[in-house]
Design a protein around this motif. Structure first.
Motif, PDB file in Angstrom:
ATOM      1  N   TYR A   1     -11.068  10.100  -8.813  1.00  0.00           N
ATOM      2  CA  TYR A   1     -11.162   8.736  -9.333  1.00  0.00           C
ATOM      3  C   TYR A   1     -10.573   7.737  -8.340  1.00  0.00           C
ATOM      4  O   TYR A   1      -9.701   8.076  -7.549  1.00  0.00           O
ATOM      5  N   ARG A   2     -11.050   6.514  -8.404  1.00  0.00           N
ATOM      6  CA  ARG A   2     -10.519   5.477  -7.526  1.00  0.00           C
ATOM      7  C   ARG A   2     -10.212   4.240  -8.356  1.00  0.00           C
ATOM      8  O   ARG A   2     -11.089   3.747  -9.066  1.00  0.00           O
ATOM      9  N   VAL A   3      -8.981   3.775  -8.266  1.00  0.00           N
ATOM     10  CA  VAL A   3      -8.600   2.526  -8.925  1.00  0.00           C
ATOM     11  C   VAL A   3      -7.763   1.704  -7.953  1.00  0.00           C
ATOM     12  O   VAL A   3      -6.724   2.158  -7.476  1.00  0.00           O
ATOM     13  N   ASP A   4      -8.238   0.521  -7.609  1.00  0.00           N
ATOM     14  CA  ASP A   4      -7.455  -0.406  -6.779  1.00  0.00           C
ATOM     15  C   ASP A   4      -8.084  -1.783  -6.832  1.00  0.00           C
ATOM     16  O   ASP A   4      -9.147  -1.975  -7.421  1.00  0.00           O
ATOM     17  N   THR A   5      -7.408  -2.741  -6.190  1.00  0.00           N
ATOM     18  CA  THR A   5      -7.891  -4.123  -6.203  1.00  0.00           C
ATOM     19  C   THR A   5      -8.655  -4.468  -4.935  1.00  0.00           C
ATOM     20  O   THR A   5      -9.017  -5.622  -4.740  1.00  0.00           O
TER      21      THR A   5
ATOM     22  N   CYS B   1      -3.918   7.411 -13.688  1.00  0.00           N
ATOM     23  CA  CYS B   1      -3.847   5.951 -13.747  1.00  0.00           C
ATOM     24  C   CYS B   1      -3.402   5.507 -15.132  1.00  0.00           C
ATOM     25  O   CYS B   1      -3.855   6.050 -16.143  1.00  0.00           O
TER      26      CYS B   1
ATOM     27  N   SER C   1       1.029  -2.471   0.981  1.00  0.00           N
ATOM     28  CA  SER C   1      -0.144  -1.965   1.689  1.00  0.00           C
ATOM     29  C   SER C   1      -0.655  -3.010   2.670  1.00  0.00           C
ATOM     30  O   SER C   1      -0.229  -4.170   2.625  1.00  0.00           O
TER      31      SER C   1
ATOM     32  N   HIS D   1      -9.025   6.475  -0.521  1.00  0.00           N
ATOM     33  CA  HIS D   1      -7.789   6.996  -1.103  1.00  0.00           C
ATOM     34  C   HIS D   1      -6.571   6.735  -0.220  1.00  0.00           C
ATOM     35  O   HIS D   1      -5.550   7.390  -0.373  1.00  0.00           O
TER      36      HIS D   1
ATOM     37  N   ARG E   1      -0.570   7.183   2.428  1.00  0.00           N
ATOM     38  CA  ARG E   1      -0.313   6.680   1.085  1.00  0.00           C
ATOM     39  C   ARG E   1       0.911   7.380   0.509  1.00  0.00           C
ATOM     40  O   ARG E   1       1.365   8.390   1.040  1.00  0.00           O
TER      41      ARG E   1
ATOM     42  N   ALA F   1       1.907   5.209  -6.074  1.00  0.00           N
ATOM     43  CA  ALA F   1       0.911   5.843  -5.206  1.00  0.00           C
ATOM     44  C   ALA F   1       0.255   4.868  -4.232  1.00  0.00           C
ATOM     45  O   ALA F   1      -0.950   4.914  -3.995  1.00  0.00           O
TER      46      ALA F   1
ATOM     47  N   LYS G   1      -1.629   3.002  -1.621  1.00  0.00           N
ATOM     48  CA  LYS G   1      -2.599   3.409  -0.607  1.00  0.00           C
ATOM     49  C   LYS G   1      -2.530   2.435   0.573  1.00  0.00           C
ATOM     50  O   LYS G   1      -2.056   1.319   0.435  1.00  0.00           O
ATOM     51  N   TRP G   2      -3.024   2.863   1.734  1.00  0.00           N
ATOM     52  CA  TRP G   2      -3.031   2.012   2.937  1.00  0.00           C
ATOM     53  C   TRP G   2      -1.643   1.433   3.189  1.00  0.00           C
ATOM     54  O   TRP G   2      -1.459   0.258   3.528  1.00  0.00           O
TER      55      TRP G   2
HETATM   56  N1  LIG Z   1      -2.924  -0.597  -1.887  1.00  0.00           N
HETATM   57  C1  LIG Z   1      -3.130  -0.203  -3.154  1.00  0.00           C
HETATM   58  N2  LIG Z   1      -2.643   0.971  -3.572  1.00  0.00           N
HETATM   59  C2  LIG Z   1      -2.847   1.387  -4.848  1.00  0.00           C
HETATM   60  C3  LIG Z   1      -3.562   0.586  -5.760  1.00  0.00           C
HETATM   61  C4  LIG Z   1      -4.074  -0.652  -5.292  1.00  0.00           C
HETATM   62  O1  LIG Z   1      -4.713  -1.420  -6.024  1.00  0.00           O
HETATM   63  N3  LIG Z   1      -3.851  -1.011  -3.991  1.00  0.00           N
HETATM   64  N4  LIG Z   1      -3.769   1.025  -7.039  1.00  0.00           N
HETATM   65  C5  LIG Z   1      -2.827   2.023  -7.561  1.00  0.00           C
HETATM   66  C6  LIG Z   1      -3.291   2.620  -8.799  1.00  0.00           C
HETATM   67  S1  LIG Z   1      -3.281   1.617 -10.172  1.00  0.00           S
HETATM   68  C7  LIG Z   1      -3.608   3.947  -8.900  1.00  0.00           C
HETATM   69  S2  LIG Z   1      -3.890   4.657 -10.397  1.00  0.00           S
HETATM   70  C8  LIG Z   1      -3.729   4.797  -7.699  1.00  0.00           C
HETATM   71  C9  LIG Z   1      -5.100   5.430  -7.648  1.00  0.00           C
HETATM   72  O2  LIG Z   1      -5.256   6.187  -6.495  1.00  0.00           O
HETATM   73  P1  LIG Z   1      -6.708   6.734  -6.140  1.00  0.00           P
HETATM   74  O3  LIG Z   1      -7.627   5.560  -6.104  1.00  0.00           O
HETATM   75  O4  LIG Z   1      -6.576   7.429  -4.837  1.00  0.00           O
HETATM   76  O5  LIG Z   1      -7.075   7.694  -7.240  1.00  0.00           O
HETATM   77  O6  LIG Z   1      -3.540   4.051  -6.513  1.00  0.00           O
HETATM   78  C10 LIG Z   1      -2.509   3.117  -6.558  1.00  0.00           C
HETATM   79  N5  LIG Z   1      -2.341   2.578  -5.235  1.00  0.00           N
END
Ligand SMILES: Nc1nc2c(c(=O)[nH]1)N[C@H]1C(S)=C(S)[C@@H](COP(=O)(O)O)O[C@H]1N2
Ligand SMILES: [Mo]
Length: 522
Positions: free
Chosen positions: A235-239, A285, A330, A364, A369, A381, A383-384
């Motif tokens: 799954y992927r969740v981010d802005t 998430c 990030s 991801h 991350r 968690a 990312k980047w």
């Molecule tokens: N830079 C960044 N990291 C982020 C997010 C984000 O929006 N931007 N979303 C977070 C959220 S809400 C979740 S649940 C996880 C999801 O990681 P995935 O997309 O690798 O599953 O990343 C987290 N890290």
């Protein structure tokens, strides 16, 4: 005849509006791609600003409704609104050419403002939108002018004007398509370069490999989420409206802040020189509804965070250190805040560089991350990743906390029925598996129970436990009668707590309630 002329001139004016906006977008994207940065393009900048300003319940709804397509929906939405405004601008410009051109310029100025205000904006990010605004205003002015010469405002110029207009419109269409294609080509070339860097990365083997996976951790029941989620299905969740493409050679991680006696700036090569560990950890998430898809389990390769922080001179709160919040930032300016006590309490808090045996996928978090077992993704968690700042919960509210989500967010014990679901082909008297997954990261799952039509709870069989940080598959054999049945599941974690039946929504700290499915048996 007059009416038809008027209709035609209105349609052509509307077309002029569309062309003006298309030209503006193409020129702005081209400037962004060639000289500023891809993310400074107007649609991305305005989309990003819109995401940040969307009320939390709406954002949560969008994530649940559109899932991973949420960004595409937003992009298309922005383009649709722009197209409508463009048509309107074109039609109105016939009468109020100067006023409408001015409004178009001002509207583009708003885009420039949005671009300049992005948390990761550089000093020139305003420029593509501003140039786009000028192009839109100028093009609209010229095209509508060709349609109705200034000598006789609002009056249809007839055949000569129409020919002049069509020539100019054709030129604008060709030039915009060219600019748009060039921008695309340039972005694709940049992306290909970063993708080649990623493919060329050779990750060192872990100094501490994950323990062997128990043979019975996977039940291999069709329809049940596989124990290890493949990267492509994770799954992927981010802005992030555009997935960041980080140049790994230029990438740096800065560690600084409260109580950091030796601030560090590390390169990717520096990270590779650490003793790497490999751990299987299930990520969830907070926006996952009961029974939802936003949970996955992967094998992560990374640097243990406690050692890295100690190298920077950080003292754990458990030992009297002042900082209690670890803020991860990030490259796109996102901030996530993790309780420092959790990072130092012995769990496998990692700076991950690998996922299921390959460098992190771009979606991801490539190249680096964070992953912390037991906490929802939005508090653990990042990312980047590019910065770790030590601070206190009193001093800083990260992104999601400012939007109404809880400051601390341990994962709640949950269970999910993966099969049967919906239109399963079930026959009375035939035994079928009822099966799924359950998770209570960093606590562990001890029991899963199933019941049908509010009957007695029946204990399901659990797959072998990998670790307390991973989910656990379960199954139960069911021989149904004909009719419609509701199957319910509940899990009990190692603390002895059984999942509550009380339904709570995802906001502010994760959904509760039991997952159930209704199936028909013939
Ligand atoms: N830079 C960044 N990291 C982020 C997010 C984000 O929006 N931007 N979303 C977070 C959220 S809400 C979740 S649940 C996880 C999801 O990681 P995935 O997309 O690798 O599953 O990343 C987290 N890290
Ligand atoms: Mo999340």
């Amino acid at each position: 005849m007059r009416n038809r002329d008027r209709l035609l001139s209105g349609a052509l004016a509307a077309l002029a509006g569309l062309l003006a906006v298309a030209a503006a977008l193409a020129v702005a994207e081209l400037l962004a791609a060639l000289a500023v940065r891809r993310e400074a393009g107007p649609v991305t900048a305005v989309g990003g600003a819109a995401i940040d300003r969307t009320p939390t319940p709406v954002k949560d709804w969008a994530v649940r409704t559109f899932g991973e397509q949420d960004k595409l929906v937003l992009r298309l939405g922005i383009l649709a609104v722009l197209a409508l405004l463009a048509l309107l601008a074109g039609v109105l410009a016939r009468r109020w050419r100067r006023l409408v051109a001015g409004l178009v310029l001002a509207f583009g100025g708003l885009g420039a403002l949005a671009a300049a205000e992005r948390p990761d904006a550089g000093g020139w990010d305003f420029l593509p939108s501003l140039l786009g605004a000028a192009v839109a205003a100028g093009t609209l002015w010229a095209l509508v002018g060709a349609l109705a010469p200034p000598a006789a405002p609002g009056v249809w110029a007839g055949g000569a004007g129409r020919r002049r207009f069509l020539l100019a419109a054709g030129a604008v269409a060709v030039a915009s398509s060219g600019a748009g294609l060039l921008a695309r080509w340039r972005n694709a070339a940049d992306a290909a370069e970063v993708a080649a860097d990623r493919s060329a990365l050779r990750l060192p083997p872990p100094a501490s490999p994950a323990p062997p996976l128990p043979a019975g951790a996977s039940l291999d029941i069709p329809g049940v989420a596989p124990f290890r989620t493949p990267n492509g299905d994770f799954y992927r969740v981010d802005t992030a409206l555009t997935v960041p493409r980080v140049d790994v050679d230029a990438w740096r991680l800065r560690i600084h802040g409260l109580g950091v006696s030796r601030p560090l700036t590390l390169s990717f090569a520096d990270l590779l020189a650490w003793d790497l560990v490999e751990r299987r950890i299930t990520l969830t998430c907070v926006s996952n509804e009961v029974g939802g898809p936003y949970v996955g389990n992967a094998s992560w390769l990374g640097v243990p965070l406690p050692g890295l922080l100690r190298a920077a001179g950080v003292r754990p709160p458990q030992q009297g250190g002042e900082a209690d919040q670890l803020v991860a930032r990030s490259v796109d300016g996102m901030t996530l805040g993790t309780p420092l006590s959790a990072v130092f309490d012995g769990r496998d808090a990692l700076l991950a560089i690998g996922m299921n045996g390959e460098p992190l996928p771009f979606e991801h978090g490539y190249p680096v991350r964070m992953v912390v077992p037991g906490l929802y993704g939005y508090v653990s968690a990042c990312k980047w990743l590019t910065e770790l700042e030590l601070t206190t919960f009193g001093d800083f509210d990260p992104y999601w906390v400012r939007r109404g989500w809880a400051v601390e967010a341990p994962v709640k014990t949950q269970s999910r029925i993966d099969t049967p679901r919906g239109f399963a082909d079930l026959r009375a008297g035939e035994t079928v598996p009822v099966a799924g997954v359950a998770w209570a990261q960093h606590t562990g799952i001890d029991r899963v129970e199933v019941r049908v039509d509010e009957g007695p709870w029946q204990e399901a069989e659990l797959a072998d436990e990998d670790s307390v940080d991973t989910w656990r598959q379960w199954h139960w054999r069911w021989t149904p009668d004909a009719g419609s049945h509701r199957i319910e599941v509940r899990a009990t974690d190692r603390d002895g707590a059984t999942q509550t039946a009380d339904r709570q929504g995802t906001i502010p700290d994760g959904a509760t309630g039991r997952h159930s499915v209704v199936v028909r048996v013939d």
